[in-house]
Motif scaffolding. Structure first.
Motif, PDB file in Angstrom:
ATOM      1  N   ARG A   1       0.839  -1.205   0.000  1.00  0.00           N
ATOM      2  CA  ARG A   1       0.000   0.000   0.000  1.00  0.00           C
ATOM      3  C   ARG A   1       0.874   1.255   0.000  1.00  0.00           C
ATOM      4  O   ARG A   1       0.562   2.248  -0.672  1.00  0.00           O
ATOM      5  N   GLY A   2       1.961   1.206   0.736  1.00  0.00           N
ATOM      6  CA  GLY A   2       2.872   2.337   0.744  1.00  0.00           C
ATOM      7  C   GLY A   2       3.480   2.583  -0.617  1.00  0.00           C
ATOM      8  O   GLY A   2       3.589   3.731  -1.077  1.00  0.00           O
ATOM      9  N   TRP A   3       3.860   1.507  -1.308  1.00  0.00           N
ATOM     10  CA  TRP A   3       4.400   1.656  -2.664  1.00  0.00           C
ATOM     11  C   TRP A   3       3.359   2.280  -3.596  1.00  0.00           C
ATOM     12  O   TRP A   3       3.680   3.182  -4.374  1.00  0.00           O
ATOM     13  N   ALA A   4       2.135   1.788  -3.505  1.00  0.00           N
ATOM     14  CA  ALA A   4       1.075   2.312  -4.371  1.00  0.00           C
ATOM     15  C   ALA A   4       0.830   3.798  -4.105  1.00  0.00           C
ATOM     16  O   ALA A   4       0.628   4.586  -5.041  1.00  0.00           O
ATOM     17  N   GLU A   5       0.878   4.186  -2.847  1.00  0.00           N
ATOM     18  CA  GLU A   5       0.612   5.588  -2.496  1.00  0.00           C
ATOM     19  C   GLU A   5       1.734   6.509  -2.961  1.00  0.00           C
ATOM     20  O   GLU A   5       1.500   7.678  -3.289  1.00  0.00           O
ATOM     21  N   GLN A   6       2.958   5.997  -3.006  1.00  0.00           N
ATOM     22  CA  GLN A   6       4.092   6.822  -3.422  1.00  0.00           C
ATOM     23  C   GLN A   6       4.214   6.950  -4.939  1.00  0.00           C
ATOM     24  O   GLN A   6       4.867   7.865  -5.429  1.00  0.00           O
ATOM     25  N   ALA A   7       3.607   6.030  -5.678  1.00  0.00           N
ATOM     26  CA  ALA A   7       3.797   5.984  -7.125  1.00  0.00           C
ATOM     27  C   ALA A   7       2.959   7.044  -7.827  1.00  0.00           C
ATOM     28  O   ALA A   7       1.780   7.240  -7.520  1.00  0.00           O
ATOM     29  N   ALA A   8       3.579   7.705  -8.796  1.00  0.00           N
ATOM     30  CA  ALA A   8       2.904   8.751  -9.557  1.00  0.00           C
ATOM     31  C   ALA A   8       1.816   8.161 -10.453  1.00  0.00           C
ATOM     32  O   ALA A   8       1.831   6.980 -10.805  1.00  0.00           O
ATOM     33  N   GLU A   9       0.882   9.011 -10.827  1.00  0.00           N
ATOM     34  CA  GLU A   9      -0.180   8.610 -11.745  1.00  0.00           C
ATOM     35  C   GLU A   9       0.434   8.146 -13.068  1.00  0.00           C
ATOM     36  O   GLU A   9       1.321   8.788 -13.617  1.00  0.00           O
ATOM     37  N   GLY A  10      -0.038   7.013 -13.567  1.00  0.00           N
ATOM     38  CA  GLY A  10       0.462   6.476 -14.826  1.00  0.00           C
ATOM     39  C   GLY A  10       1.636   5.527 -14.686  1.00  0.00           C
ATOM     40  O   GLY A  10       2.065   4.924 -15.670  1.00  0.00           O
ATOM     41  N   PHE A  11       2.156   5.369 -13.469  1.00  0.00           N
ATOM     42  CA  PHE A  11       3.303   4.488 -13.246  1.00  0.00           C
ATOM     43  C   PHE A  11       2.840   3.032 -13.141  1.00  0.00           C
ATOM     44  O   PHE A  11       1.729   2.756 -12.687  1.00  0.00           O
ATOM     45  N   GLU A  12       3.732   2.087 -13.536  1.00  0.00           N
ATOM     46  CA  GLU A  12       3.426   0.658 -13.469  1.00  0.00           C
ATOM     47  C   GLU A  12       4.550  -0.118 -12.782  1.00  0.00           C
ATOM     48  O   GLU A  12       5.709  -0.012 -13.188  1.00  0.00           O
ATOM     49  N   PHE A  13       4.191  -0.892 -11.771  1.00  0.00           N
ATOM     50  CA  PHE A  13       5.120  -1.853 -11.174  1.00  0.00           C
ATOM     51  C   PHE A  13       5.016  -3.171 -11.948  1.00  0.00           C
ATOM     52  O   PHE A  13       3.911  -3.674 -12.165  1.00  0.00           O
ATOM     53  N   CYS A  14       6.151  -3.730 -12.338  1.00  0.00           N
ATOM     54  CA  CYS A  14       6.193  -5.051 -12.954  1.00  0.00           C
ATOM     55  C   CYS A  14       6.926  -5.985 -12.001  1.00  0.00           C
ATOM     56  O   CYS A  14       8.152  -6.130 -12.071  1.00  0.00           O
ATOM     57  N   PHE A  15       6.191  -6.581 -11.102  1.00  0.00           N
ATOM     58  CA  PHE A  15       6.799  -7.426 -10.081  1.00  0.00           C
ATOM     59  C   PHE A  15       7.192  -8.785 -10.648  1.00  0.00           C
ATOM     60  O   PHE A  15       6.620  -9.273 -11.616  1.00  0.00           O
ATOM     61  N   LYS A  16       8.174  -9.386  -9.995  1.00  0.00           N
ATOM     62  CA  LYS A  16       8.615 -10.731 -10.370  1.00  0.00           C
ATOM     63  C   LYS A  16       8.024 -11.744  -9.387  1.00  0.00           C
ATOM     64  O   LYS A  16       7.971 -11.487  -8.177  1.00  0.00           O
ATOM     65  N   PHE A  17       7.577 -12.892  -9.906  1.00  0.00           N
ATOM     66  CA  PHE A  17       7.067 -13.945  -9.045  1.00  0.00           C
ATOM     67  C   PHE A  17       8.129 -14.368  -8.036  1.00  0.00           C
ATOM     68  O   PHE A  17       9.322 -14.438  -8.366  1.00  0.00           O
ATOM     69  N   PRO A  18       7.725 -14.680  -6.813  1.00  0.00           N
ATOM     70  CA  PRO A  18       8.684 -15.163  -5.812  1.00  0.00           C
ATOM     71  C   PRO A  18       9.376 -16.444  -6.261  1.00  0.00           C
ATOM     72  O   PRO A  18       8.755 -17.317  -6.880  1.00  0.00           O
ATOM     73  N   ARG A  19      10.635 -16.562  -5.923  1.00  0.00           N
ATOM     74  CA  ARG A  19      11.403 -17.733  -6.331  1.00  0.00           C
ATOM     75  C   ARG A  19      10.875 -19.012  -5.688  1.00  0.00           C
ATOM     76  O   ARG A  19      11.032 -20.097  -6.246  1.00  0.00           O
ATOM     77  N   ARG A  20      10.235 -18.904  -4.543  1.00  0.00           N
ATOM     78  CA  ARG A  20       9.699 -20.114  -3.904  1.00  0.00           C
ATOM     79  C   ARG A  20       8.565 -20.714  -4.742  1.00  0.00           C
ATOM     80  O   ARG A  20       8.271 -21.905  -4.619  1.00  0.00           O
ATOM     81  N   ILE A  21       7.957 -19.900  -5.613  1.00  0.00           N
ATOM     82  CA  ILE A  21       6.941 -20.393  -6.543  1.00  0.00           C
ATOM     83  C   ILE A  21       7.588 -20.863  -7.844  1.00  0.00           C
ATOM     84  O   ILE A  21       7.344 -21.973  -8.312  1.00  0.00           O
ATOM     85  N   SER A  22       8.424 -20.002  -8.425  1.00  0.00           N
ATOM     86  CA  SER A  22       8.965 -20.269  -9.764  1.00  0.00           C
ATOM     87  C   SER A  22      10.115 -21.260  -9.765  1.00  0.00           C
ATOM     88  O   SER A  22      10.222 -22.095 -10.671  1.00  0.00           O
ATOM     89  N   HIS A  23      10.979 -21.197  -8.767  1.00  0.00           N
ATOM     90  CA  HIS A  23      12.193 -22.008  -8.764  1.00  0.00           C
ATOM     91  C   HIS A  23      12.142 -23.152  -7.744  1.00  0.00           C
ATOM     92  O   HIS A  23      12.435 -24.295  -8.084  1.00  0.00           O
ATOM     93  N   ASP A  24      11.788 -22.824  -6.505  1.00  0.00           N
ATOM     94  CA  ASP A  24      11.813 -23.849  -5.464  1.00  0.00           C
ATOM     95  C   ASP A  24      10.700 -24.881  -5.663  1.00  0.00           C
ATOM     96  O   ASP A  24      10.939 -26.090  -5.575  1.00  0.00           O
ATOM     97  N   SER A  25       9.483 -24.411  -5.927  1.00  0.00           N
ATOM     98  CA  SER A  25       8.341 -25.315  -6.098  1.00  0.00           C
ATOM     99  C   SER A  25       8.113 -25.721  -7.540  1.00  0.00           C
ATOM    100  O   SER A  25       7.309 -26.629  -7.800  1.00  0.00           O
TER     101      SER A  25
END
Length: 300
Positions: free
Chosen positions: A68-92
């Motif tokens: 929520r803090g990240w969303a509140e700090q981000a300017a209008e029109g900005f996009e976060f492209c998050f990466k899946f956690p490694r425990r999902i993609s690599h470990d599991s």
């Protein structure tokens, strides 16, 4: 307070351009004013570049309050492209990880509700081979369709220009999921110039480069050099491709990596300058933070 000026908006380029991180000690006077406290770096970053790789979520998923803090700090029109956690993609390896996926989705929805979410990308490791395509397809089909997704493949057999490549592309097209291209050619064009580049060459893969489009937001991650001009010939190859994609109504996403993160915005600036030259009349201006105390005082 060294807060960004109003209107608090992200650059509205027709292409999304970002760095692999949003916080770096060496970005003073490039991304944020000198002596800006670290807690304000994200806010300044989001009005300098209009997207970012959320690589931190690969290692750990923070609590809802952090998102929520990240969303509140981000300017209008900005996009976060998050990466899946490694425990999902690599470990599991995408199996037996329902609880982890639910937790991650709940965090992504916080960003989506704030209209700051770009494609979240699933980076699969070099051991995730084409024989696991049914696992990948099943996992992707269970993801909520209202959120945007992208997939990065690293096992070389996915790039066979034959059945393996065609089958995974068909799955991605069917689900309207974008494909990530990882271009490390600039990094490996010659021996490293310094210890940071040597370490980067030891860690980064040499994935075959494609121009494949499977949805509407083709994502390209380019790894350059600390002498950023060394990647110019590769940017010159990508610019007409990006321009062609824009002409097709696509909205590309380009991430500019450098072995030393401090140079990533400079690399992005070179890309934007080349796009501006290729598309006269389109504004690719890279915003700069104010430098003087007099300029900063106007923002308080």
């Amino acid at each position: 307070m060294n807060r960004p000026p109003d209107p608090f908006v992200s650059p509205c380029w027709p292409v999304a351009v970002g760095a692999p991180v949003w916080a770096c000690d060496g970005w003073a006077e490039m991304v944020y004013p000198t002596k800006t406290p670290r807690k304000d770096w994200l806010a300044w970053y989001t009005r300098t570049l209009n997207t970012v790789e959320g690589n931190s979520t690969f290692y750990a998923v923070p609590g809802e309050a952090t998102f929520r803090g990240w969303a509140e700090q981000a300017a209008e029109g900005f996009e976060f492209c998050f990466k899946f956690p490694r425990r999902i993609s690599h470990d599991s390896m995408l199996q037996h990880c329902d609880d982890e996926v639910r937790e991650f989705l709940s965090r992504l929805r916080v960003i989506a509700e704030a209209e700051r979410l770009g494609p979240t990308f699933l980076q699969l490791g070099p051991s995730f081979a084409p024989d696991r395509l049914p696992v990948l397809a099943r996992f992707l089909r269970r993801l909520p369709r209202e959120l945007p997704w992208a997939v990065e493949l690293r096992h070389h057999d996915w790039f066979d220009s034959a059945d393996n490549e065609a089958r995974v592309n068909d799955v991605l097209r069917d689900l309207a999921i974008d494909k990530v291209t990882f271009d490390s050619r600039p990094l490996f064009q010659s021996p490293p110039d310094d210890a940071i580049e040597e370490k980067s060459q030891g860690r980064k893969p040499k994935t075959p480069v494609r121009q494949t489009v499977t949805a509407s937001r083709p994502m390209v991650r380019i790894v350059g050099r600390n002498r950023v001009e060394m990647a110019d010939s590769f940017l010159d190859q990508w610019v007409p491709i990006v321009v062609r994609w824009l002409g097709m109504g696509l909205r590309p996403i380009i991430f500019t990596h450098t072995p030393d993160d401090r140079l990533a915005p400079e690399f992005a600036a070179r890309l934007l300058a080349k796009l501006a030259k290729a598309m006269p009349g389109v504004d690719f201006t890279l915003p700069r933070p104010p430098q003087s105390p007099e300029q900063l005082s106007l923002l308080d």
